[in-house]
Design a protein around this motif. Sequence first.
Motif, PDB file in Angstrom:
ATOM      1  N   CYS A 188       0.844  -1.216   0.000  1.00 50.83           N
ATOM      2  CA  CYS A 188       0.000   0.000   0.000  1.00 50.83           C
ATOM      3  C   CYS A 188       0.868   1.250   0.000  1.00 50.83           C
ATOM      4  O   CYS A 188       0.589   2.210  -0.720  1.00 50.83           O
ATOM      5  CB  CYS A 188      -0.904   0.009   1.234  1.00 50.83           C
ATOM      6  SG  CYS A 188      -2.182  -1.246   1.180  1.00 50.83           S
ATOM      7  N   CYS A 198      -7.957   0.257  -0.193  1.00 51.96           N
ATOM      8  CA  CYS A 198      -8.258  -0.716  -1.262  1.00 51.96           C
ATOM      9  C   CYS A 198      -9.671  -0.438  -1.769  1.00 51.96           C
ATOM     10  O   CYS A 198     -10.571  -0.126  -0.998  1.00 51.96           O
ATOM     11  CB  CYS A 198      -8.164  -2.139  -0.731  1.00 51.96           C
ATOM     12  SG  CYS A 198      -6.484  -2.751  -0.716  1.00 51.96           S
ATOM     13  N   GLN A 251      -5.768  -0.009  -6.034  1.00 54.14           N
ATOM     14  CA  GLN A 251      -5.409  -1.379  -5.643  1.00 54.14           C
ATOM     15  C   GLN A 251      -6.657  -2.074  -5.121  1.00 54.14           C
ATOM     16  O   GLN A 251      -7.521  -1.452  -4.507  1.00 54.14           O
ATOM     17  CB  GLN A 251      -4.320  -1.355  -4.540  1.00 54.14           C
ATOM     18  CG  GLN A 251      -2.964  -0.875  -5.043  1.00 54.14           C
ATOM     19  CD  GLN A 251      -1.954  -0.707  -3.917  1.00 54.14           C
ATOM     20  OE1 GLN A 251      -2.304  -0.307  -2.807  1.00 54.14           O
ATOM     21  NE2 GLN A 251      -0.683  -1.002  -4.199  1.00 54.14           N
ATOM     22  N   TRP A 252      -6.737  -3.342  -5.398  1.00 50.09           N
ATOM     23  CA  TRP A 252      -7.808  -4.199  -4.878  1.00 50.09           C
ATOM     24  C   TRP A 252      -7.171  -5.221  -3.936  1.00 50.09           C
ATOM     25  O   TRP A 252      -5.964  -5.480  -4.020  1.00 50.09           O
ATOM     26  CB  TRP A 252      -8.490  -4.953  -6.021  1.00 50.09           C
ATOM     27  CG  TRP A 252      -9.204  -4.106  -7.041  1.00 50.09           C
ATOM     28  CD1 TRP A 252      -9.823  -2.892  -6.849  1.00 50.09           C
ATOM     29  CD2 TRP A 252      -9.395  -4.440  -8.432  1.00 50.09           C
ATOM     30  NE1 TRP A 252     -10.365  -2.457  -8.040  1.00 50.09           N
ATOM     31  CE2 TRP A 252     -10.132  -3.385  -9.026  1.00 50.09           C
ATOM     32  CE3 TRP A 252      -9.023  -5.520  -9.236  1.00 50.09           C
ATOM     33  CZ2 TRP A 252     -10.506  -3.378 -10.367  1.00 50.09           C
ATOM     34  CZ3 TRP A 252      -9.397  -5.519 -10.574  1.00 50.09           C
ATOM     35  CH2 TRP A 252     -10.123  -4.466 -11.126  1.00 50.09           C
ATOM     36  N   LEU A 253      -7.965  -5.825  -3.069  1.00 52.81           N
ATOM     37  CA  LEU A 253      -7.434  -6.877  -2.189  1.00 52.81           C
ATOM     38  C   LEU A 253      -7.986  -8.233  -2.628  1.00 52.81           C
ATOM     39  O   LEU A 253      -9.192  -8.372  -2.866  1.00 52.81           O
ATOM     40  CB  LEU A 253      -7.843  -6.644  -0.723  1.00 52.81           C
ATOM     41  CG  LEU A 253      -7.453  -7.803   0.226  1.00 52.81           C
ATOM     42  CD1 LEU A 253      -5.930  -7.857   0.429  1.00 52.81           C
ATOM     43  CD2 LEU A 253      -8.169  -7.708   1.558  1.00 52.81           C
TER      44      LEU A 253
END
Length: 491
Positions: free
Chosen positions: A223, A257, A232-234
């Motif tokens: 991050c 996220c 960003q995705w998780l």
Amino acid sequence: MAALKGSEIAEHNDAKSCWVIVHGKAYDVTEFLPEHPGGQKIILKYAGKDCTEEFEPIHPPDTLDKFLDKSKHLGPVDMGTVEQEVKEEDPEEAERLERVAQKPLLSQCYNLHDFEAVARRTMKKTAWGYYSSAADDEITMRENHSAYHRIWFRPRVLVDVENVDISTTMLGSKSSVPFYVTATALGKLGDPEGEVVLTRAAHKHGVIQMIPTLASCSFDEICDARKGEQVQWLQLYVNKDRKITQRIVQYAEERGCKALFITVDAPQLGRREKDMRSKFTDPGTNVQEGQETDNSQGAARAISSFIDPSLSWKDIPWFQSITKMPIIIKGVQRVEDVIKAVEAGCQGVVLSNHGGRQLEFARSGIEILAETMPVLRELGLENKIEIYIDGGVRRATDVLKAICLGAKGVGIGRPFLYAMSAYGQPGVERAMQLLKDEMEMNMRLLGCNKIEELNSSLLDTRALFTHTSTPPDHLFSSAYESLATPAQRPK
Ligand SMILES: Cc1cc2c(cc1C)[n+](S(=O)(=O)[O-])c1c(=O)[nH]c(=O)nc-1n2C[C@H](O)[C@H](O)[C@H](O)COP(=O)(O)O
């Protein structure tokens, strides 16, 4: 506190008293041994010694602070007094380093396959084994790629295609391209810096990155490497201990996220024999706390025992209660489950077989997509959910076929890992640029200016569902012995 001597550490060299050195500090890991996710063996191998070199490639820097009680942190070691292991000459490693020295220039890589070819020759065996392997005979992994070859284009001509725009939005976030860096574990097997290399390249090219649960870097490192409006995705493997999962999900939302991808095709990680053969015994500790693991066969087994095989559709409301992030189900493989995801109120699905690493003879994402979209349209559900696919994407034409069939975006895994492993961040950036150039050219040749113009009328998919030939079954054919050859024919 005076620095400890190497001889003092060396006295604690078995399961009864086990001290190790990491980055010049000593740690008493005796009580931690049974809790180590990767098993006891790998730690005992370094009892009383410096294990930094083994530890570093896949343990996030905050691992010992997170998982080892402070009372077991013994303090600095006078490294001048530590006997360094004399590494006997490893001819295989020497040959590999020779190949690294002679690898092609980055500018000589013209497509994503080139990166795989270089990675295969230059990566360490365990790392190549982990990245390249897939389940059983790897038929599905090869089908993922060859399925695209059963789809042909029906391009338009005499369309003004001077200005082509390949940008799009995914889950409400802008993206310069309709592809993203999908979640793949243990990035430090490919590059000492790990997943942050992908983050930096993704930022440079405006590509969305999915952060894996099983990253080598810490979640915060990835991050922190994000810049500006980068998205960003998780990706989440759900832990049997839901408190751990809740903490991970809510922290990811806190850290910005923009979506939660719940991986559902791996209630147990698949049987990946290349990975097993490399007898990977030092798995990432990003696996969550205190899980007994079987580290006798490959990294996959060693790092996945925390995953909850009891996860089911009834858990989706709980996820919706703990986060506001859009929820995407990753690893859906039939249209009935896409409809279940719509009914459960999920914002998206990824039609995926995990890069062929899970159920062998699962169908390719592109084939499931071609099955799904007509049914969703018939039910009037096509705008209720965003459909993503991944697996075997190696050309921009693969991406364009997926978008024409109705996908919102396409995940790419191994190619970016290979580019990173072979050439670091410049490699990943070149891979992304090559794909972008191919995208722009092929959009022009298709007679389209914008992503929104891509539709199924531009495709001929009649052959897609006819598996006239399955991908080669290498292991079988190499092992199969026919008596047809004169030498073996019985006298
Ligand atoms: C290549 C690779 C894929 C992994 C992956 C690790 C590697 C090395 N790992 S795994 O260790 O557990 O199998 C993950 C993972 O962490 N989580 C996940 O959702 N998918 C995982 N995947 C699957 C990935 O997200 C895509 O579905 C797949 O990579 C797409 O196929 P290609 O590699 O052909 O692009």
